[in-house]
Motif scaffolding. Structure first.
Motif, PDB file in Angstrom:
ATOM      1  N   LEU A  33       0.010  45.079 -31.288  1.00 42.95           N
ATOM      2  CA  LEU A  33       1.318  45.352 -31.894  1.00 42.95           C
ATOM      3  C   LEU A  33       1.175  45.937 -33.296  1.00 42.95           C
ATOM      4  N   ARG A  34       0.185  45.466 -34.055  1.00 38.66           N
ATOM      5  CA  ARG A  34      -0.054  46.050 -35.388  1.00 38.66           C
ATOM      6  C   ARG A  34      -0.397  47.527 -35.263  1.00 38.66           C
ATOM      7  N   GLU A  37       2.696  49.457 -34.469  1.00 34.13           N
ATOM      8  CA  GLU A  37       3.525  49.618 -35.669  1.00 34.13           C
ATOM      9  C   GLU A  37       2.974  50.719 -36.564  1.00 34.13           C
ATOM     10  N   GLU A  38       1.661  50.737 -36.766  1.00 36.70           N
ATOM     11  CA  GLU A  38       1.037  51.775 -37.601  1.00 36.70           C
ATOM     12  C   GLU A  38       1.272  53.157 -37.003  1.00 36.70           C
ATOM     13  N   SER A  40       3.687  54.057 -35.028  1.00 39.81           N
ATOM     14  CA  SER A  40       5.104  54.380 -35.156  1.00 39.81           C
ATOM     15  C   SER A  40       5.441  54.836 -36.566  1.00 39.81           C
ATOM     16  N   ARG A  41       4.906  54.138 -37.571  1.00 37.42           N
ATOM     17  CA  ARG A  41       5.144  54.543 -38.958  1.00 37.42           C
ATOM     18  C   ARG A  41       4.562  55.924 -39.225  1.00 37.42           C
TER      19      ARG A  41
END
Length: 84
Positions: A33-34, A37-38, A40-41
């Motif tokens: 998930l991390r 998230e990275e 996606s950012r």
């Protein structure tokens, strides 16, 4: 929330635990998930930067600042070749 993993996903997570990379499935999911998230950012940042570049280009066109299409393709080709 309950999540059902495909058998190959479960096997992958189990192999990571057996190799000592993660202590349990929760750690593996948290790491995944991390990374998501990275990613996606990074994508959102790319979209924002691209929109800004388009705005700059449109403003230049409105001011009459343009050059031949061949020049644009040459510049793009150089950028692509330099990255490879």
């Amino acid at each position: 929330m309950n999540i059902t993993l495909k058998p190959e996903q479960e096997q992958f997570i189990q192999s990571q635990i057996e190799r000592g990379i993660f202590a349990n499935p929760e750690q593996a999911i948290e790491a995944a998930l991390r990374l998501l998230e990275e990613q996606s950012r990074g994508y959102e940042q790319w979209v924002q930067e691209t929109r800004e570049k388009i705005d700059v280009g449109l403003a230049q066109l409105e001011r009459g600042e343009k050059f031949p299409l061949e020049v644009a393709f040459e510049r793009l080709e150089r950028k692509i070749i330099c990255r490879n």
